[in-house]
Design an enzyme around this catalytic site. Structure first.
Site, mmCIF file in Angstrom:
data_model
loop_
_atom_site.group_PDB
_atom_site.id
_atom_site.type_symbol
_atom_site.label_atom_id
_atom_site.label_comp_id
_atom_site.label_asym_id
_atom_site.label_seq_id
_atom_site.Cartn_x
_atom_site.Cartn_y
_atom_site.Cartn_z
ATOM 1 N N GLU A 1 -3.009 -23.632 -1.379
ATOM 2 C CA GLU A 1 -1.816 -23.579 -2.207
ATOM 3 C C GLU A 1 -0.899 -24.732 -1.846
ATOM 4 O O GLU A 1 -0.788 -25.114 -0.683
ATOM 5 C CB GLU A 1 -1.127 -22.243 -2.078
ATOM 6 C CG GLU A 1 -0.734 -21.946 -0.679
ATOM 7 C CD GLU A 1 -0.381 -20.481 -0.516
ATOM 8 O OE1 GLU A 1 0.585 -20.218 0.184
ATOM 9 O OE2 GLU A 1 -1.075 -19.639 -1.094
ATOM 10 N N GLY B 1 0.828 -1.209 0.000
ATOM 11 C CA GLY B 1 0.000 0.000 0.000
ATOM 12 C C GLY B 1 0.855 1.248 0.000
ATOM 13 O O GLY B 1 0.582 2.226 -0.717
ATOM 14 N N GLY C 1 6.401 -6.869 3.232
ATOM 15 C CA GLY C 1 6.147 -8.289 3.017
ATOM 16 C C GLY C 1 6.693 -8.820 1.697
ATOM 17 O O GLY C 1 6.929 -10.026 1.561
ATOM 18 N N GLU D 1 10.494 3.874 7.231
ATOM 19 C CA GLU D 1 10.470 2.411 7.333
ATOM 20 C C GLU D 1 11.295 1.978 8.543
ATOM 21 O O GLU D 1 12.451 2.359 8.668
ATOM 22 C CB GLU D 1 11.024 1.794 6.043
ATOM 23 C CG GLU D 1 11.335 0.316 6.096
ATOM 24 C CD GLU D 1 10.133 -0.550 6.490
ATOM 25 O OE1 GLU D 1 9.071 -0.434 5.850
ATOM 26 O OE2 GLU D 1 10.266 -1.338 7.464
ATOM 27 N N HIS E 1 -1.159 -13.832 6.575
ATOM 28 C CA HIS E 1 -2.043 -12.901 5.874
ATOM 29 C C HIS E 1 -2.890 -12.058 6.826
ATOM 30 O O HIS E 1 -4.115 -12.128 6.792
ATOM 31 C CB HIS E 1 -2.984 -13.667 4.926
ATOM 32 C CG HIS E 1 -2.301 -14.456 3.873
ATOM 33 N ND1 HIS E 1 -2.925 -15.464 3.165
ATOM 34 C CD2 HIS E 1 -1.039 -14.393 3.379
ATOM 35 C CE1 HIS E 1 -2.079 -15.979 2.286
ATOM 36 N NE2 HIS E 1 -0.926 -15.358 2.401
ATOM 37 N N ASN F 1 -4.362 -15.340 -1.659
ATOM 38 C CA ASN F 1 -3.246 -14.549 -1.134
ATOM 39 C C ASN F 1 -3.512 -13.065 -1.411
ATOM 40 O O ASN F 1 -3.958 -12.705 -2.488
ATOM 41 C CB ASN F 1 -1.955 -14.989 -1.824
ATOM 42 C CG ASN F 1 -1.871 -16.491 -1.937
ATOM 43 O OD1 ASN F 1 -2.662 -17.093 -2.662
ATOM 44 N ND2 ASN F 1 -0.983 -17.089 -1.213
ATOM 45 N N ASN G 1 7.832 -12.845 1.169
ATOM 46 C CA ASN G 1 6.668 -13.670 0.846
ATOM 47 C C ASN G 1 6.902 -14.643 -0.295
ATOM 48 O O ASN G 1 7.955 -14.658 -0.923
ATOM 49 C CB ASN G 1 5.408 -12.807 0.647
ATOM 50 C CG ASN G 1 5.444 -11.952 -0.589
ATOM 51 O OD1 ASN G 1 6.033 -12.312 -1.589
ATOM 52 N ND2 ASN G 1 4.787 -10.793 -0.508
ATOM 53 N N GLY G 2 5.874 -15.468 -0.541
ATOM 54 C CA GLY G 2 5.963 -16.540 -1.526
ATOM 55 C C GLY G 2 5.668 -16.094 -2.947
ATOM 56 O O GLY G 2 5.600 -16.923 -3.853
ATOM 57 N N VAL H 1 7.902 4.993 13.320
ATOM 58 C CA VAL H 1 6.956 5.998 13.809
ATOM 59 C C VAL H 1 6.309 5.480 15.081
ATOM 60 O O VAL H 1 5.792 4.353 15.116
ATOM 61 C CB VAL H 1 5.879 6.299 12.746
ATOM 62 C CG1 VAL H 1 4.867 7.308 13.284
ATOM 63 C CG2 VAL H 1 6.529 6.811 11.478
HETATM 64 P P1 FDA Z 1 3.456 -4.760 4.665
HETATM 65 O O1 FDA Z 1 3.372 -5.599 5.884
HETATM 66 O O2 FDA Z 1 3.934 -5.387 3.415
HETATM 67 O O3 FDA Z 1 4.428 -3.527 4.948
HETATM 68 C C1 FDA Z 1 4.384 -2.767 6.118
HETATM 69 C C2 FDA Z 1 5.749 -2.122 6.332
HETATM 70 O O4 FDA Z 1 5.626 -1.113 7.333
HETATM 71 C C3 FDA Z 1 6.821 -3.095 6.820
HETATM 72 O O5 FDA Z 1 7.974 -2.931 6.033
HETATM 73 C C4 FDA Z 1 7.057 -2.667 8.262
HETATM 74 O O6 FDA Z 1 8.392 -2.858 8.692
HETATM 75 C C5 FDA Z 1 6.718 -1.195 8.227
HETATM 76 N N1 FDA Z 1 6.253 -0.643 9.510
HETATM 77 C C6 FDA Z 1 5.351 -1.182 10.356
HETATM 78 N N2 FDA Z 1 5.127 -0.359 11.401
HETATM 79 C C7 FDA Z 1 5.917 0.731 11.211
HETATM 80 C C8 FDA Z 1 6.132 1.928 11.952
HETATM 81 N N3 FDA Z 1 5.481 2.177 13.096
HETATM 82 N N4 FDA Z 1 7.050 2.821 11.495
HETATM 83 C C9 FDA Z 1 7.730 2.583 10.323
HETATM 84 N N5 FDA Z 1 7.541 1.457 9.579
HETATM 85 C C10 FDA Z 1 6.645 0.553 10.008
HETATM 86 N N6 FDA Z 1 0.755 -12.582 0.084
HETATM 87 C C11 FDA Z 1 0.492 -12.904 -1.199
HETATM 88 O O7 FDA Z 1 -0.354 -12.269 -1.828
HETATM 89 N N7 FDA Z 1 1.161 -13.938 -1.786
HETATM 90 C C12 FDA Z 1 2.093 -14.685 -1.118
HETATM 91 O O8 FDA Z 1 2.695 -15.603 -1.688
HETATM 92 C C13 FDA Z 1 2.360 -14.364 0.246
HETATM 93 N N8 FDA Z 1 3.231 -15.107 0.995
HETATM 94 C C14 FDA Z 1 3.603 -14.660 2.251
HETATM 95 C C15 FDA Z 1 4.634 -15.310 2.942
HETATM 96 C C16 FDA Z 1 5.081 -14.803 4.162
HETATM 97 C C17 FDA Z 1 6.195 -15.509 4.905
HETATM 98 C C18 FDA Z 1 4.504 -13.614 4.691
HETATM 99 C C19 FDA Z 1 4.975 -13.021 5.993
HETATM 100 C C20 FDA Z 1 3.472 -12.984 4.002
HETATM 101 C C21 FDA Z 1 3.024 -13.498 2.796
HETATM 102 N N9 FDA Z 1 2.013 -12.849 2.079
HETATM 103 C C22 FDA Z 1 1.703 -13.254 0.805
HETATM 104 C C23 FDA Z 1 1.308 -11.683 2.640
HETATM 105 C C24 FDA Z 1 1.769 -10.339 2.072
HETATM 106 O O9 FDA Z 1 3.181 -10.242 2.093
HETATM 107 C C25 FDA Z 1 1.118 -9.221 2.898
HETATM 108 O O10 FDA Z 1 -0.277 -9.350 2.775
HETATM 109 C C26 FDA Z 1 1.533 -7.841 2.429
HETATM 110 O O11 FDA Z 1 2.930 -7.660 2.515
HETATM 111 C C27 FDA Z 1 0.836 -6.746 3.227
HETATM 112 O O12 FDA Z 1 1.072 -5.512 2.600
HETATM 113 P P2 FDA Z 1 0.872 -4.155 3.365
HETATM 114 O O13 FDA Z 1 1.048 -3.047 2.379
HETATM 115 O O14 FDA Z 1 -0.401 -4.200 4.123
HETATM 116 O O15 FDA Z 1 2.036 -4.062 4.484
#
Ligand code: FDA
Length: 503
Positions: free
Chosen positions: A356, A16, A110, A35, A441, A479, A114-115, A245
């Site tokens: 999956e 996002g 993520g 970040e 997720h 996913n 992720n996968g 933050v």
């Molecule tokens: P996302 O979690 O990606 O990013 C948030 C970022 O904000 C992070 O970098 C974090 O460090 C940072 N942050 C958090 N709090 C903060 C703060 N207070 N100050 C500064 N920075 C901060 N999905 C899919 O569609 N296909 C797949 O194959 C997979 N496989 C998978 C495997 C594994 C091991 C995981 C952990 C996850 C997946 N996913 C997935 C899920 C997918 O990765 C997940 O849904 C998205 O990354 C979420 O995207 P967002 O934009 O919501 O936040």
């Protein structure tokens, strides 16, 4: 150095956040991204940026003394996990009482761990979960835009049939077909041409070298190579790493001041800084963004935030399980770390499941078929503010995971029956067959149309927006990252057009 003011600030660098920063940058709006994790571009002593799953070191996890891998054991042996030094590693497992949540930490969120499975939900299910979002627009415009921006690609199906690295998937497909079930290829942001070359031995291996969940050194089109590279290319976006933050304060004139904690990679706090902005975009993910707003509301910093802040959280119905393969159904020792096939039983009227077919990239024959089942679980958790730890705590009880297990069991009991196979009971640390104490997720907490308006504008506050997975009400049926990306594309387009966002 961090400026004192920036017209726009984006918290986080996941899906996002990356979409938001690119579109703001293209509109000429100076934008700072904050970040908490590291930029992953410098090789360690072994010449690699990321470590693999088999020999994890401190780069693997976010400030842990021991790794906490999803497959806790093999033949009940604790072989998957290793002691490590606490460090700002790339994968975090946030442990709440009844639920553990895996999230990526670093530039790309993520996408680093992720996968890479890039799946669109069935349109009918999208309409069910987000009925107020125009599905024609999503499927006609924003999903295609997201797929293009993410670099989604498809496997060469002829190659799939003969390659070594997806034999594990063909073994699972055979068992599904014998049960009368459909399988479907899964699009990916891992470069399948690169993977082919890995198997041919002409490039350095990544997905074929047990690299997944702790990062990939090659092949993966993570956000730092796609949306974030493009955002930086506009010349209007900068990224500050190891900046977390902690607080959001609103000034009399309506601008926001952020309290930001800068640390080093060993966790030492270097300084506390302030950054002010007119337009504030939350992209810290379901856990991160929700915690920031729960904390802001319940400490009285942003008292007009609604009761819906912190509600509507779900696991996307995640359950992991293994089946024991017959001795003659070998998968071979080479398993691609990136899944390419799923069992699609989402049209099942009682227990919809999208399962999956997951690898066990152990580098040896395991006689196991592993699955991550995505189920339709109506249970929702919520977050409460805990003053003692100044954090948001997820309230989710183990029994709320039962509908996910029931659904997965109904599907895999059928598969086991048709194939005369059994579950594996040795993979999750004890003797359970179904693991639903963690999710990959996390979704929801700041649900679209509840905590925000229909475009992610936070209710009660101007120029404050949510752009990440916390908007999605707990479930996508597949996913989630393509949906998070597409929804962010939709929302930021509207916000830039209507809210006068400019330098
Ligand atoms: P996302 O979690 O990606 O990013 C948030 C970022 O904000 C992070 O970098 C974090 O460090 C940072 N942050 C958090 N709090 C903060 C703060 N207070 N100050 C500064 N920075 C901060 N999905 C899919 O569609 N296909 C797949 O194959 C997979 N496989 C998978 C495997 C594994 C091991 C995981 C952990 C996850 C997946 N996913 C997935 C899920 C997918 O990765 C997940 O849904 C998205 O990354 C979420 O995207 P967002 O934009 O919501 O936040």
């Amino acid at each position: 150095p961090l400026p004192e003011y920036s017209p726009a600030v984006v918290i986080g660098t996941g899906y996002g956040a990356a979409v938001t920063a690119l579109r703001l940058g293209e509109a000429g709006v100076p934008t700072v991204m904050l970040e908490m994790g590291q930029l992953w571009n410098e090789p360690g002593p072994d010449g690699k940026v990321f470590c693999d799953m088999l020999k994890p070191d401190r780069r693997s996890m976010w400030f842990k003394k021991r790794t906490e891998a999803p497959l806790a054991s093999f033949l009940w042996l604790d072989v998957a996990n290793h002691d490590i030094d606490p460090y700002a590693g790339v994968l975090d497992r946030v442990n709440y009482g009844g639920m553990s949540v895996y999230v990526g930490r670093g530039v790309g969120g993520g996408s680093l761990v992720n996968g890479a499975m890039a799946v669109q939900p069935k349109r009918s299910y999208f309409e069910e979960i987000l009925p107020r979002v125009n599905a024609d627009e999503m499927y006609g415009k924003y999903y295609p835009r997201a797929n293009a921006g993410l670099g989604v690609n498809h496997i060469d199906e002829a190659w799939f049939e003969t390659c070594k690295s997806y034999q594990f998937a063909r073994v699972s497909r055979k068992a599904a077909q014998k049960t009368g079930l459909k399988t479907t290829f899964v699009p990916s942001v891992y470069d399948f041409d690169y993977l082919k070359k890995e198997e041919a031995g002409t490039v350095e291996r990544s997905a074929l070298a047990s690299e997944v969940i702790y990062g990939n050194n090659h092949g993966k089109r993570s956000l730092d190579k796609t949306y974030l590279a493009a955002a930086l290319g506009t010349g209007h976006v900068t990224i500050q790493t190891l900046h977390e933050v902690r607080e959001i304060i609103q000034q009399q004139d309506g601008t926001y001041t952020l309290v930001v904690r800068e640390s080093d990679a060993l966790g030492n706090v270097l300084s506390t800084k302030h950054l002010s902005t007119k337009y504030l975009f939350l992209g810290a993910g379901s856990l991160g963004s929700t915690e920031l707003l729960v904390r802001a509301r319940d400490t009285g910093r942003l008292p007009r935030l609604s009761e819906a802040v912190g509600q509507g959280w779900g696991t996307n119905g995640n359950v992991m399980l293994g089946r024991a393969n017959h001795v003659w159904d070998t998968t071979g020792s080479l398993e691609a770390g990136m899944p390419a096939l799923g069992i699609d039983d989402w049209d099942n009227p009682t227990h919809p499941v999208f399962a999956e077919i997951a690898p066990v990239p152990a580098g040896l024959e395991t006689w196991a078929s592993l699955y991550l089942a995505i189920t339709k679980n109506p249970e929702r958790g919520h977050f409460t503010y805990d003053a003692a730890s100044d954090s948001a705590k997820l309230q989710w009880s183990p029994d709320q995971g039962q509908p996910s297990i029931d659904a997965a069991k109904s599907l895999f009991d059928r598969i086991n029956k048709a194939n005369s196979t059994i579950y594996r009971y040795d993979l999750f640390g004890d003797t359970r067959a179904f693991e639903n104490r963690f999710t990959y997720h996390p979704l929801g907490g700041l649900v679209l149309g509840e905590a925000t308006d229909d475009y992610g504008r936070v209710k009660g506050y101007r120029n404050l927006y949510v752009m990440d997975g916390s908007l999605i009400p707990g479930s996508t049926g597949v996913n989630p990252f393509v949906t998070i990306t597409a929804l962010a594309e939709r929302n930021i387009e509207r916000v830039i057009a209507e809210d006068g966002v400019r330098a």
